[in-house]
Design a protein around this motif. Structure first.
Motif, PDB file in Angstrom:
ATOM      1  N   LEU A  12      89.703  43.398  46.090  1.00 12.89           N
ATOM      2  CA  LEU A  12      88.522  43.380  45.631  1.00 12.89           C
ATOM      3  C   LEU A  12      88.558  43.516  44.217  1.00 12.89           C
ATOM      4  CD1 LEU A  12      85.793  45.136  47.639  1.00 12.89           C
ATOM      5  CD2 LEU A  12      85.947  42.994  47.589  1.00 12.89           C
ATOM      6  N   ASP A  13      89.271  44.425  43.322  1.00 12.73           N
ATOM      7  CA  ASP A  13      89.398  44.216  42.106  1.00 12.73           C
ATOM      8  C   ASP A  13      90.463  43.271  41.380  1.00 12.73           C
ATOM      9  OD1 ASP A  13      88.090  46.607  41.720  1.00 12.73           O
ATOM     10  OD2 ASP A  13      89.959  47.948  41.355  1.00 12.73           O
ATOM     11  N   TRP A  19      83.995  31.078  46.048  1.00  8.89           N
ATOM     12  CA  TRP A  19      82.979  30.421  46.007  1.00  8.89           C
ATOM     13  C   TRP A  19      81.527  31.583  46.599  1.00  8.89           C
ATOM     14  CZ3 TRP A  19      79.372  26.758  45.116  1.00  8.89           C
ATOM     15  CH2 TRP A  19      79.002  26.487  46.069  1.00  8.89           C
ATOM     16  N   TYR A  20      82.668  32.675  47.834  1.00 11.67           N
ATOM     17  CA  TYR A  20      81.693  33.895  48.042  1.00 11.67           C
ATOM     18  C   TYR A  20      81.090  34.877  46.882  1.00 11.67           C
ATOM     19  CZ  TYR A  20      79.333  37.432  50.653  1.00 11.67           C
ATOM     20  OH  TYR A  20      78.713  38.487  51.184  1.00 11.67           O
ATOM     21  N   HIS A  21      81.421  34.290  45.651  1.00 14.31           N
ATOM     22  CA  HIS A  21      81.215  34.884  43.832  1.00 14.31           C
ATOM     23  C   HIS A  21      79.854  34.269  43.908  1.00 14.31           C
ATOM     24  CE1 HIS A  21      84.923  37.548  43.559  1.00 14.31           C
ATOM     25  NE2 HIS A  21      84.336  37.975  43.700  1.00 14.31           N
ATOM     26  N   PRO A 146      68.472  49.087  42.235  1.00 14.99           N
ATOM     27  CA  PRO A 146      69.760  48.866  42.938  1.00 14.99           C
ATOM     28  C   PRO A 146      70.343  49.052  43.933  1.00 14.99           C
ATOM     29  CG  PRO A 146      68.160  50.514  43.500  1.00 14.99           C
ATOM     30  CD  PRO A 146      67.478  49.420  42.815  1.00 14.99           C
ATOM     31  N   LEU A 147      69.932  47.825  44.716  1.00 17.95           N
ATOM     32  CA  LEU A 147      71.135  47.681  45.925  1.00 17.95           C
ATOM     33  C   LEU A 147      71.021  46.504  45.112  1.00 17.95           C
ATOM     34  CD1 LEU A 147      68.657  47.943  48.713  1.00 17.95           C
ATOM     35  CD2 LEU A 147      70.135  48.826  48.322  1.00 17.95           C
ATOM     36  N   SER A 148      70.433  45.480  44.275  1.00 16.06           N
ATOM     37  CA  SER A 148      71.678  43.983  43.665  1.00 16.06           C
ATOM     38  C   SER A 148      72.390  44.255  42.878  1.00 16.06           C
ATOM     39  CB  SER A 148      69.792  43.397  43.312  1.00 16.06           C
ATOM     40  OG  SER A 148      69.425  42.721  43.971  1.00 16.06           O
ATOM     41  N   ALA A 149      72.360  45.327  42.054  1.00 17.78           N
ATOM     42  CA  ALA A 149      72.678  45.671  41.297  1.00 17.78           C
ATOM     43  C   ALA A 149      74.669  46.844  41.893  1.00 17.78           C
ATOM     44  CB  ALA A 149      72.904  46.961  40.530  1.00 17.78           C
ATOM     45  N   THR A 150      74.139  47.331  42.231  1.00 20.16           N
ATOM     46  CA  THR A 150      75.035  48.126  43.360  1.00 20.16           C
ATOM     47  C   THR A 150      76.244  47.296  44.176  1.00 20.16           C
ATOM     48  OG1 THR A 150      73.688  50.054  43.619  1.00 20.16           O
ATOM     49  CG2 THR A 150      75.831  49.484  44.783  1.00 20.16           C
ATOM     50  N   ILE A 151      75.355  45.857  45.555  1.00 20.00           N
ATOM     51  CA  ILE A 151      76.648  45.034  45.775  1.00 20.00           C
ATOM     52  C   ILE A 151      76.940  44.306  44.996  1.00 20.00           C
ATOM     53  CG2 ILE A 151      75.871  43.059  47.409  1.00 20.00           C
ATOM     54  CD1 ILE A 151      73.394  44.692  48.327  1.00 20.00           C
ATOM     55  N   MET A 152      76.477  43.062  43.892  1.00 21.03           N
ATOM     56  CA  MET A 152      77.359  42.911  43.316  1.00 21.03           C
ATOM     57  C   MET A 152      78.234  43.707  42.198  1.00 21.03           C
ATOM     58  SD  MET A 152      77.037  39.200  42.734  1.00 21.03           S
ATOM     59  CE  MET A 152      78.564  39.266  42.475  1.00 21.03           C
ATOM     60  N   SER A 153      77.977  44.499  41.880  1.00 16.77           N
ATOM     61  CA  SER A 153      79.499  45.426  41.304  1.00 16.77           C
ATOM     62  C   SER A 153      80.630  45.750  42.303  1.00 16.77           C
ATOM     63  CB  SER A 153      78.889  46.775  40.443  1.00 16.77           C
ATOM     64  OG  SER A 153      78.406  47.776  41.670  1.00 16.77           O
ATOM     65  N   GLU A 154      79.928  46.356  43.819  1.00 16.51           N
ATOM     66  CA  GLU A 154      80.840  46.667  44.843  1.00 16.51           C
ATOM     67  C   GLU A 154      81.914  45.960  45.234  1.00 16.51           C
ATOM     68  OE1 GLU A 154      79.395  50.358  45.992  1.00 16.51           O
ATOM     69  OE2 GLU A 154      79.439  49.283  47.486  1.00 16.51           O
ATOM     70  N   TYR A 155      81.126  44.464  45.085  1.00 18.98           N
ATOM     71  CA  TYR A 155      81.736  42.839  45.736  1.00 18.98           C
ATOM     72  C   TYR A 155      83.072  41.707  44.353  1.00 18.98           C
ATOM     73  CZ  TYR A 155      78.988  42.329  50.031  1.00 18.98           C
ATOM     74  OH  TYR A 155      78.622  41.534  51.159  1.00 18.98           O
ATOM     75  N   THR A 234      70.284  39.084  54.891  1.00 24.30           N
ATOM     76  CA  THR A 234      70.261  39.325  55.805  1.00 24.30           C
ATOM     77  C   THR A 234      71.955  38.852  56.321  1.00 24.30           C
ATOM     78  OG1 THR A 234      69.923  37.721  57.707  1.00 24.30           O
ATOM     79  CG2 THR A 234      68.277  39.296  57.074  1.00 24.30           C
ATOM     80  N   LYS A 235      72.339  37.892  56.104  1.00 19.44           N
ATOM     81  CA  LYS A 235      74.130  37.889  56.566  1.00 19.44           C
ATOM     82  C   LYS A 235      75.459  38.700  55.828  1.00 19.44           C
ATOM     83  CE  LYS A 235      72.946  35.361  60.112  1.00 19.44           C
ATOM     84  NZ  LYS A 235      73.007  35.764  61.953  1.00 19.44           N
ATOM     85  N   MET A 236      74.989  39.095  54.782  1.00 19.33           N
ATOM     86  CA  MET A 236      75.711  39.800  53.716  1.00 19.33           C
ATOM     87  C   MET A 236      76.324  40.344  54.883  1.00 19.33           C
ATOM     88  SD  MET A 236      73.656  39.032  50.229  1.00 19.33           S
ATOM     89  CE  MET A 236      75.764  39.143  49.191  1.00 19.33           C
ATOM     90  N   PRO A 237      77.434  41.264  54.807  1.00 21.97           N
ATOM     91  CA  PRO A 237      78.226  42.042  55.462  1.00 21.97           C
ATOM     92  C   PRO A 237      77.990  43.261  54.334  1.00 21.97           C
ATOM     93  CG  PRO A 237      80.349  40.213  54.112  1.00 21.97           C
ATOM     94  CD  PRO A 237      79.127  40.114  53.987  1.00 21.97           C
ATOM     95  N   GLU A 238      78.320  44.470  55.130  1.00 19.51           N
ATOM     96  CA  GLU A 238      78.342  45.453  54.198  1.00 19.51           C
ATOM     97  C   GLU A 238      79.247  44.985  53.160  1.00 19.51           C
ATOM     98  OE1 GLU A 238      77.049  48.514  52.187  1.00 19.51           O
ATOM     99  OE2 GLU A 238      76.368  48.544  53.707  1.00 19.51           O
ATOM    100  N   THR A 239      79.396  46.468  52.350  1.00 16.76           N
ATOM    101  CA  THR A 239      80.208  46.574  50.359  1.00 16.76           C
ATOM    102  C   THR A 239      81.665  47.101  51.187  1.00 16.76           C
ATOM    103  OG1 THR A 239      79.334  48.135  49.257  1.00 16.76           O
ATOM    104  CG2 THR A 239      78.230  45.952  49.021  1.00 16.76           C
ATOM    105  N   ALA A 240      82.595  46.481  50.678  1.00 20.08           N
ATOM    106  CA  ALA A 240      83.356  46.974  51.399  1.00 20.08           C
ATOM    107  C   ALA A 240      83.815  48.987  50.824  1.00 20.08           C
ATOM    108  CB  ALA A 240      85.257  45.946  50.917  1.00 20.08           C
ATOM    109  N   ARG A 241      83.534  48.636  50.044  1.00 18.91           N
ATOM    110  CA  ARG A 241      83.396  50.373  48.923  1.00 18.91           C
ATOM    111  C   ARG A 241      82.528  51.622  49.861  1.00 18.91           C
ATOM    112  NH1 ARG A 241      85.165  47.303  43.766  1.00 18.91           N
ATOM    113  NH2 ARG A 241      86.843  48.220  43.180  1.00 18.91           N
TER     114      ARG A 241
END
Length: 543
Positions: A12-13, A19-21, A146-155, A234-241
């Motif tokens: 991820l890093d 395209w997914y980003h 918090p959810l959008s910021a956290t999800i984007m940072s972890e992707y 709803t189709k986005m997977p859980e973040t890997a982190r």
């Protein structure tokens, strides 16, 4: 094995922008588009609500919302947002980001529609139902922070993470502008179809009955962008982190990210064994500390104080400006006197002014941040933004009499627009980004929610306090129902002071440019400490 040694996190890093980003930016960004539209469009229609429901027969001026009603209508969504930030921030760490993400969006869609359907036989009942639905609208909006910021940072990868999170937040600028444009189109359409005289000519006829549909349509249209992206969210997977570091399932994290990043990420035996060992080993207290522990206070206490205080001080200035900008435009002569217009003309004028400010100052500032945040860094942009906001507000306040004399109005608008530019190319963006980068994965969403809730507390101070403070010092010149205040000039001095304090508290926040989330949060050190701790539960006893 340290957290940074998990192959899925390393992938991820170091992943190239794909395209997914961009898909994630759009899906998360549409939530913020809706957030901004809903939170700011109410400031456009408050004058219209006053004319429709609170006109006093025989008065020389059009009706306005009473002070307590205006404060409630403008501020109740902020109270809901604050509550939602705390609740969904905590829930996102407990249940996972994905499980909670769809809830917030559906709540926004339903309550946007319900706000426009506010009902009642009296003005008080209509305002009460409007406030009720806008509280729950704010509750859903709060969860998106918090959810959008956290999800984007972890992707995101560590090289362009700041730009990706900033791009999600930058959709606010388009949401603000869209609110103004929708109001312009709707008011112009109704004005052409149902012409009416100015209030000074015919007070009763200046507000056609059809105007009651106008504000409802404007509020309800805020549901459309969110509804259109619900399926993809709803189709986005859980973040890997979250999956690897909190749920302790490195194999699932690798599988999820292999699909979305279209790269092969190994989840072989060494990685699985390391993850299993980390899950079963009794980690030392320093590697499993909670939010209310001494260890958190030692490691991240000043960081949380820095992110919370800077967001609080920024939002006092930022939201108070948006909520009384229509009054500033009137004071400098950019919007005609209310009595010289009918109800729909007044809405059109206010919406046009806000759209121009958004187009010239707000939107460019957001995208300057997107372009430069991973070049200049978060700290430099935030310090510069607070400093320039202070300078321009003092530039407005000191020669205020000069700006309000005929011939100088355009200069005032330019200075006012520049304060918005440096808010958005500055702390309005960075205060959203940094809390999603510097805290441990198991507390990341919660800490972002606390920081964001502090910001909304500042917005409440601005939206409630400056409705009163910005009133004219002469009681005879205040808006109907308001006591004398300190005036716009002195209010600008206060806001400049808030910006200066925000600059000072910025020095408590670490720079996260180019660093991995685990490096910033200290999770590499925690994992190493856990790995170094003997696992006596699994020790083989010699026979």
């Amino acid at each position: 094995m340290a957290a940074g040694d998990l192959e899925v996190l390393t992938a991820l890093d170091t992943a190239k922008t794909q395209w997914y980003h961009f898909t994630a930016i759009v899906v998360a960004g549409m939530g913020f588009f809706t957030d901004a539209y809903d939170l700011f469009c109410i400031s456009l229609v408050t004058k219209l609500l006053g004319r429709i429901y609170y006109t006093v027969e025989g008065s020389a001026t059009p009706g306005t919302l009473p002070p307590h009603v205006s404060a409630s209508v403008n501020g109740v969504a902020f109270v809901g947002t604050l509550s939602g930030q705390l609740f969904f921030g905590w829930l996102g760490d407990k249940l996972g980001r994905k499980k909670v993400y769809g809830m917030t969006l559906m709540l926004m869609v339903l309550c946007s529609v319900a706000s426009g359907l506010s009902f009642g036989h009296t003005p008080a009942s209509v305002m009460a139902t409007l406030c009720f639905f806008r509280f729950w609208l704010g509750f859903g909006i709060g969860g998106d922070y918090p959810l959008s910021a956290t999800i984007m940072s972890e992707y995101a990868n560590k090289k362009t993470r700041g730009a990706f999170i900033a791009a999600v937040f930058a959709m606010q600028g388009f949401g603000i502008m869209a609110g103004g444009l929708v109001a312009i189109v709707v008011s112009a359409s109704f004005k052409a179809r149902f012409p009416a005289p100015a209030y000074a000519v015919d007070p009763a006829g200046s507000t056609p009955p059809q105007a009651d549909f106008v504000w409802r349509i404007i509020l309800m249209l805020g549901a459309m962008p969110a509804a259109l992206t619900y399926y993809w969210r709803t189709k986005m997977p859980e973040t890997a982190r979250y999956t690897a570091l909190v749920a302790k399932n490195a194999k699932q994290a690798a599988a999820d990210m292999s699909k979305v990043l279209q790269v092969e990420i190994s989840a072989g035996a060494p990685e699985e064994d390391a993850a299993a060992a980390a899950a079963t080993a009794p980690a030392p207290a320093s590697a499993s500390f909670g939010l209310f522990s001494g260890e958190f206070l030692r490691r991240h206490g000043l960081h949380l104080l820095g992110t919370s205080s800077t967001w609080f001080l920024l939002d006092i200035a930022f939201y108070s400006q948006n909520l009384f900008q229509k009054d500033i435009f009137s004071a400098v002569g950019w919007i005609p006197k209310a009595a010289t217009m009918n109800a729909l003309e007044e809405l059109f004028s206010i919406a046009r002014a806000q759209s121009l400010i958004a187009l010239c100052g707000t939107v460019p500032g957001y995208w300057f941040t997107v372009a430069l945040i991973d070049v200049l860094g978060r700290f430099a942009i935030q310090v510069t933004g607070f400093l320039m906001m202070t300078v321009f507000m003092l530039g407005l306040a000191v020669p205020y009499e000069h700006w309000t004399t005929p011939g100088h109005h355009i200069g005032f608008i330019v200075m006012y627009g520049l304060t918005f530019f440096f808010a958005n190319f500055g702390p309005n963006a960075t205060t959203f980004i940094v809390p999603a980068e510097i805290f441990p994965a198991r507390l990341r969403s919660t800490c972002h929610g606390i920081s964001a809730a502090s910001g909304k507390l500042g917005a409440i101070v601005g939206s409630f306090g400056f409705l009163y403070l910005a009133q004219n010092r002469d009681p005879a010149k205040t808006d109907h129902g308001y006591p004398a205040g300190i005036g716009v000039r002195n209010s600008l001095f206060l806001l400049a002071g808030c910006n200066l304090l925000g600059l000072a508290f910025t020095f408590l926040v670490p720079e996260s440019k180019g660093k991995s989330l685990e490096e910033m949060s200290g999770e590499n050190d925690e994992a190493a400490a856990a790995a170094a701790t003997p696992n006596y539960n699994n020790r083989t006893v010699p026979v």
